[in-house]
Design a protein around this motif. Sequence first.
Motif, PDB file in Angstrom:
ATOM      1  N   MET A   1      -6.762 -16.622  43.898  1.00  0.00           N
ATOM      2  CA  MET A   1      -7.619 -17.322  44.835  1.00  0.00           C
ATOM      3  C   MET A   1      -8.490 -18.293  44.044  1.00  0.00           C
ATOM      4  SD  MET A   1     -10.520 -15.697  47.357  1.00  0.00           S
ATOM      5  CE  MET A   1      -9.612 -15.697  48.882  1.00  0.00           C
ATOM      6  N   ALA A   2      -8.507 -19.559  44.456  1.00  0.00           N
ATOM      7  CA  ALA A   2      -9.303 -20.574  43.766  1.00  0.00           C
ATOM      8  C   ALA A   2     -10.790 -20.351  44.039  1.00  0.00           C
ATOM      9  CB  ALA A   2      -8.884 -21.958  44.240  1.00  0.00           C
ATOM     10  N   GLU A  55     -15.984 -11.490  53.936  1.00  0.00           N
ATOM     11  CA  GLU A  55     -14.596 -11.280  53.547  1.00  0.00           C
ATOM     12  C   GLU A  55     -14.224 -12.208  52.395  1.00  0.00           C
ATOM     13  OE1 GLU A  55     -10.127 -11.032  55.445  1.00  0.00           O
ATOM     14  OE2 GLU A  55     -11.633 -12.166  56.536  1.00  0.00           O
ATOM     15  N   GLU A  56     -14.551 -13.479  52.513  1.00  0.00           N
ATOM     16  CA  GLU A  56     -14.204 -14.415  51.437  1.00  0.00           C
ATOM     17  C   GLU A  56     -14.944 -14.073  50.153  1.00  0.00           C
ATOM     18  OE1 GLU A  56     -13.786 -19.120  50.406  1.00  0.00           O
ATOM     19  OE2 GLU A  56     -13.427 -18.412  52.442  1.00  0.00           O
ATOM     20  N   LEU A  57     -16.189 -13.696  50.257  1.00  0.00           N
ATOM     21  CA  LEU A  57     -16.974 -13.337  49.078  1.00  0.00           C
ATOM     22  C   LEU A  57     -16.336 -12.159  48.337  1.00  0.00           C
ATOM     23  CD1 LEU A  57     -19.592 -13.711  47.408  1.00  0.00           C
ATOM     24  CD2 LEU A  57     -20.680 -12.102  48.982  1.00  0.00           C
ATOM     25  N   LEU A  58     -15.981 -11.115  49.073  1.00  0.00           N
ATOM     26  CA  LEU A  58     -15.382  -9.936  48.455  1.00  0.00           C
ATOM     27  C   LEU A  58     -13.977 -10.218  47.930  1.00  0.00           C
ATOM     28  CD1 LEU A  58     -16.740  -7.293  50.930  1.00  0.00           C
ATOM     29  CD2 LEU A  58     -17.136  -7.300  48.458  1.00  0.00           C
ATOM     30  N   LEU A  59     -13.201 -10.964  48.683  1.00  0.00           N
ATOM     31  CA  LEU A  59     -11.847 -11.280  48.233  1.00  0.00           C
ATOM     32  C   LEU A  59     -11.876 -12.113  46.964  1.00  0.00           C
ATOM     33  CD1 LEU A  59      -9.957 -11.995  51.582  1.00  0.00           C
ATOM     34  CD2 LEU A  59      -9.958  -9.918  50.196  1.00  0.00           C
ATOM     35  N   GLU A  60     -12.780 -13.062  46.898  1.00  0.00           N
ATOM     36  CA  GLU A  60     -12.906 -13.885  45.694  1.00  0.00           C
ATOM     37  C   GLU A  60     -13.296 -13.008  44.495  1.00  0.00           C
ATOM     38  OE1 GLU A  60     -14.991 -18.018  45.082  1.00  0.00           O
ATOM     39  OE2 GLU A  60     -16.456 -16.423  44.768  1.00  0.00           O
ATOM     40  N   LEU A  99     -22.370  -8.614  42.401  1.00  0.00           N
ATOM     41  CA  LEU A  99     -21.036  -8.374  42.946  1.00  0.00           C
ATOM     42  C   LEU A  99     -20.625  -6.918  42.742  1.00  0.00           C
ATOM     43  CD1 LEU A  99     -18.476  -9.433  44.304  1.00  0.00           C
ATOM     44  CD2 LEU A  99     -17.635 -10.043  42.022  1.00  0.00           C
ATOM     45  N   ALA A 100     -20.952  -6.348  41.587  1.00  0.00           N
ATOM     46  CA  ALA A 100     -20.620  -4.949  41.330  1.00  0.00           C
ATOM     47  C   ALA A 100     -21.295  -4.037  42.352  1.00  0.00           C
ATOM     48  CB  ALA A 100     -21.023  -4.567  39.907  1.00  0.00           C
ATOM     49  N   GLN A 115     -11.165  -5.122  55.707  1.00  0.00           N
ATOM     50  CA  GLN A 115     -10.688  -3.985  54.932  1.00  0.00           C
ATOM     51  C   GLN A 115      -9.235  -4.137  54.498  1.00  0.00           C
ATOM     52  OE1 GLN A 115     -12.719  -1.778  53.738  1.00  0.00           O
ATOM     53  NE2 GLN A 115     -11.062  -0.884  52.562  1.00  0.00           N
ATOM     54  N   LYS A 116      -8.377  -4.627  55.366  1.00  0.00           N
ATOM     55  CA  LYS A 116      -6.954  -4.744  55.024  1.00  0.00           C
ATOM     56  C   LYS A 116      -6.759  -5.727  53.870  1.00  0.00           C
ATOM     57  CE  LYS A 116      -2.471  -5.238  57.218  1.00  0.00           C
ATOM     58  NZ  LYS A 116      -1.744  -5.476  58.455  1.00  0.00           N
ATOM     59  N   SER A 117      -7.429  -6.862  53.921  1.00  0.00           N
ATOM     60  CA  SER A 117      -7.325  -7.859  52.848  1.00  0.00           C
ATOM     61  C   SER A 117      -7.903  -7.315  51.553  1.00  0.00           C
ATOM     62  CB  SER A 117      -8.070  -9.143  53.225  1.00  0.00           C
ATOM     63  OG  SER A 117      -7.553  -9.683  54.401  1.00  0.00           O
ATOM     64  N   LEU A 118      -9.043  -6.646  51.642  1.00  0.00           N
ATOM     65  CA  LEU A 118      -9.689  -6.100  50.455  1.00  0.00           C
ATOM     66  C   LEU A 118      -8.836  -4.989  49.842  1.00  0.00           C
ATOM     67  CD1 LEU A 118     -12.161  -6.205  48.624  1.00  0.00           C
ATOM     68  CD2 LEU A 118     -13.279  -4.582  50.151  1.00  0.00           C
ATOM     69  N   PHE A 119      -8.196  -4.181  50.682  1.00  0.00           N
ATOM     70  CA  PHE A 119      -7.340  -3.116  50.182  1.00  0.00           C
ATOM     71  C   PHE A 119      -6.203  -3.682  49.343  1.00  0.00           C
ATOM     72  CE2 PHE A 119      -3.622  -0.376  50.495  1.00  0.00           C
ATOM     73  CZ  PHE A 119      -4.131   0.808  50.003  1.00  0.00           C
ATOM     74  N   ALA A 120      -5.606  -4.787  49.793  1.00  0.00           N
ATOM     75  CA  ALA A 120      -4.494  -5.389  49.051  1.00  0.00           C
ATOM     76  C   ALA A 120      -4.942  -5.856  47.672  1.00  0.00           C
ATOM     77  CB  ALA A 120      -3.901  -6.549  49.844  1.00  0.00           C
ATOM     78  N   LEU A 121      -6.104  -6.488  47.592  1.00  0.00           N
ATOM     79  CA  LEU A 121      -6.607  -6.952  46.298  1.00  0.00           C
ATOM     80  C   LEU A 121      -7.054  -5.781  45.428  1.00  0.00           C
ATOM     81  CD1 LEU A 121      -8.546 -10.221  47.037  1.00  0.00           C
ATOM     82  CD2 LEU A 121      -6.561  -9.950  45.582  1.00  0.00           C
ATOM     83  N   ARG A 122      -7.667  -4.782  46.023  1.00  0.00           N
ATOM     84  CA  ARG A 122      -8.064  -3.584  45.274  1.00  0.00           C
ATOM     85  C   ARG A 122      -6.832  -2.952  44.655  1.00  0.00           C
ATOM     86  NH1 ARG A 122      -7.569   1.560  46.610  1.00  0.00           N
ATOM     87  NH2 ARG A 122      -8.860   3.090  45.561  1.00  0.00           N
ATOM     88  N   HIS A 123      -5.765  -2.882  45.424  1.00  0.00           N
ATOM     89  CA  HIS A 123      -4.510  -2.334  44.934  1.00  0.00           C
ATOM     90  C   HIS A 123      -4.006  -3.144  43.733  1.00  0.00           C
ATOM     91  CE1 HIS A 123      -0.615  -0.387  44.949  1.00  0.00           C
ATOM     92  NE2 HIS A 123      -0.060  -1.568  44.937  1.00  0.00           N
ATOM     93  N   GLU A 124      -4.110  -4.457  43.818  1.00  0.00           N
ATOM     94  CA  GLU A 124      -3.682  -5.332  42.726  1.00  0.00           C
ATOM     95  C   GLU A 124      -4.474  -5.043  41.455  1.00  0.00           C
ATOM     96  OE1 GLU A 124      -3.653 -10.097  41.827  1.00  0.00           O
ATOM     97  OE2 GLU A 124      -3.504  -9.458  43.911  1.00  0.00           O
TER      98      GLU A 124
END
Length: 197
Positions: A1-2, A55-60, A99-100, A115-124
């Motif tokens: 993600m940029a 959502e964008e803040l956490l995903l970034e 952020l932590a 949650q679904k988007s964050l779960f995917a990145l957490r998994h990564e």
Amino acid sequence: MARATGTKRAILDATLELAATKGISGTTMDEVAERAGVAKGSLYYNFSSKDRLFEELLLEGVGALAEILRAARGDLRGRAAIEALVGALLDRIASNPALAKLMASEIFRTDRTWQKSLFALRHEALTVFVEAIAEAKPESRDHGTCGLMASSVFGAVLMAGLEWLVFEPERPRDEVAAAILDSLSGGLLGGDRPAPR
């Protein structure tokens, strides 16, 4: 993600500052606009809702963490990889404690729209730990077992890192990393394992 720039970056940074002290529920869009120095219309132009903003803040943040962990691991394997990952995660916590704190409070919530988007990145991000653990502890190659171990290491580093920053910021980072690694040495990294009860 940029990484966002300009107005969007100012909004995300202001949101993170506010959320670190007030939490997501306690942060209002009015406060974000004021802290970012933007009109409320500009805020809603960039983020249609408070949920979308967080959502964008956490995903970034979690996406950047996954990249940092992959880079830290590089070609390292086994124990050396785990040591590098623990150090990289501590460095990230130290460089961005707001952020932590937000991640610690949100990573395991299941009632958020993101949650679904964050779960995917957490998994990564956890996958980097899973791979290193599977190499360090070949007898635990079962993906579910390695996943639980990765979650426990990630959680331990996140919480120990926050504990360090809040209560013992004068302690050198290498001492914190050594303490975390020592606590893992009974099971994950070798050493004597306590007898089961």
